[in-house]
Design a protein around this motif. Structure first.
Motif, PDB file in Angstrom:
ATOM      1  N   GLN A 104       0.994  -1.285  -0.014  1.00  0.00           N
ATOM      2  CA  GLN A 104       0.033  -0.002  -0.135  1.00  0.00           C
ATOM      3  C   GLN A 104       0.708   1.075  -0.125  1.00  0.00           C
ATOM      4  OE1 GLN A 104      -2.656  -0.579   3.574  1.00  0.00           O
ATOM      5  NE2 GLN A 104      -3.873  -2.075   2.127  1.00  0.00           N
ATOM      6  N   LEU A 105       1.987   1.253  -0.927  1.00  0.00           N
ATOM      7  CA  LEU A 105       2.901   2.316  -1.167  1.00  0.00           C
ATOM      8  C   LEU A 105       2.070   3.684  -1.429  1.00  0.00           C
ATOM      9  CD1 LEU A 105       6.094   0.719  -2.188  1.00  0.00           C
ATOM     10  CD2 LEU A 105       5.266   1.492   0.128  1.00  0.00           C
ATOM     11  N   LYS A 106       2.252   4.812  -0.871  1.00  0.00           N
ATOM     12  CA  LYS A 106       1.481   5.913  -1.413  1.00  0.00           C
ATOM     13  C   LYS A 106       2.411   6.562  -2.564  1.00  0.00           C
ATOM     14  CE  LYS A 106      -0.983   6.488   2.870  1.00  0.00           C
ATOM     15  NZ  LYS A 106      -2.224   6.125   2.440  1.00  0.00           N
ATOM     16  N   GLY A 107       1.819   7.124  -3.488  1.00  0.00           N
ATOM     17  CA  GLY A 107       2.399   7.909  -4.370  1.00  0.00           C
ATOM     18  C   GLY A 107       2.599   7.107  -5.879  1.00  0.00           C
ATOM     19  N   ASN A 108       3.708   7.557  -6.479  1.00  0.00           N
ATOM     20  CA  ASN A 108       4.024   7.056  -8.006  1.00  0.00           C
ATOM     21  C   ASN A 108       4.507   5.597  -7.567  1.00  0.00           C
ATOM     22  OD1 ASN A 108       4.655   6.431 -10.539  1.00  0.00           O
ATOM     23  ND2 ASN A 108       5.356   8.377 -10.934  1.00  0.00           N
ATOM     24  N   HIS A 149       9.600  -1.315  -0.307  1.00  0.00           N
ATOM     25  CA  HIS A 149       8.986  -0.495   0.579  1.00  0.00           C
ATOM     26  C   HIS A 149       9.637  -0.042   1.759  1.00  0.00           C
ATOM     27  CE1 HIS A 149       9.474  -4.511   2.777  1.00  0.00           C
ATOM     28  NE2 HIS A 149       9.090  -4.078   3.794  1.00  0.00           N
TER      29      HIS A 149
END
Length: 310
Positions: A104-108, A149
């Motif tokens: 669930q990494l945020k961003g690009n 991550h």
């Protein structure tokens, strides 16, 4: 502490895989986890990565308990299992994007993937299916998924197993670079690898830690003997060297069958330093000592000595 383990015991039925293991690993550096097959290395790693629970005891990673806060632990840990399970039908970038999504990494997401491709040297293989890659590049993909991550701790189970010499050097160099910014625990059977890249080694045998120190200090923990190497300016009879106080054995370096040689290995009890006695011997016999130094055991020899069946 990056990793803290207190009295961890793991039972599989009646078999005790880990027996009251306690250790702490501070942030930074590379720690080698060594031991014979079945010693408990993989079991300890699986507990630290929340794959299996301990039977008793406590463990934490970056301050989070592996039993009570397993989700937080997983956020802090990157794990490369021994069998490196990968989706062989996925392309490299596709697979890494999928792993980024599971975290669930945020961003690009593409940015994270591109960074891992560059860090792990996968540029030439990034558009191939994983199933078409060599073992060395598959290991790189495994390392990339473990790091995507940006974990604080990396746990690597036999990361160089089955690699050819060139691939081994490449992965070893990659782990060395990663160890400059992250805490790395890795298991391996390759002693030269531990000597080359680890600043600490933990030897586990029959589920217990039997040695834990810097790789340099472990080379001096022999329980059988200490060895010095000395070279005199002229040949010395073996019979005279054996009379030096504390000497338990001598062997010529240049020619083991020669009874009078200039260079010798001289052994003593492991807790006894006979270098002063050797110097005095040289003075008494009007000899010049050209060189004198204490021999370091190879880590492989220490390992064999500590884990041999008695």
């Amino acid at each position: 502490m990056s990793i803290s383990v207190t009295n961890i015991t793991k039972l599989y039925g009646t078999q005790k895989a880990l027996d009251a293991v306690t250790l702490e690993i501070k942030p930074g550096g590379i720690t080698g986890l060594l031991g014979p097959n079945g010693a408990g290395k993989s079991t300890l790693m699986k507990i630290l990565t929340c794959f299996i629970p301990p039977t008793s005891g406590n463990a934490s990673v970056c301050g989070f308990d592996v039993m009570e806060q397993s989700i937080e632990v997983r956020k802090k840990v990157g794990y490369l299992p021994e069998n490196n399970p990968l989706y062989l039908d996925l392309y490299v970038r596709e697979f890494l994007g999928f792993i980024a999504g599971t975290h669930q990494l945020k961003g690009n997401i593409s940015k994270y993937v591109a960074e891992m491709v560059e860090i792990t040297g996968l540029q030439s293989e990034q558009h191939k299916k994983i199933g078409a890659l060599s073992k060395g590049f598959r290991q790189r993909v495994g390392l990339a998924q473990a790091m995507i991550h940006n974990p604080e701790v990396l746990i690597l189970d036999e990361p160089t197993s089955g690699l050819d010499p060139n691939q081994l050097i490449e992965i070893r160099n990659l782990i060395t670079e990663v160890g400059k910014t992250k805490t790395v625990m890795m298991s391996t059977h390759i002693m030269q690898e531990v000597e080359a890249i680890c600043n600490r080694a933990i030897i586990i045998h029959n589920g217990r830690i039997i040695a834990d120190d810097s790789t340099l200090n472990l080379q001096h923990i022999s329980t059988s003997k200490a060895i010095i190497q000395v070279e005199f300016n002229e040949p010395v009879p073996e019979t005279l060297l054996k009379k030096i106080p504390g000497v338990i054995g001598v062997s010529a370096i240049a020619n083991s069958s020669n009874q009078a040689s200039c260079a010798w290995h001289i052994s003593s009890a492991p807790d006894q330093d006979i270098r002063a006695s050797v110097f005095q011997f040289a003075v008494d016999h009007k000899l010049t000592v050209l060189s004198l130094h204490r021999e370091e055991q190879k880590l492989e020899e220490v390992f064999q000595e500590l884990t041999k069946t008695k």
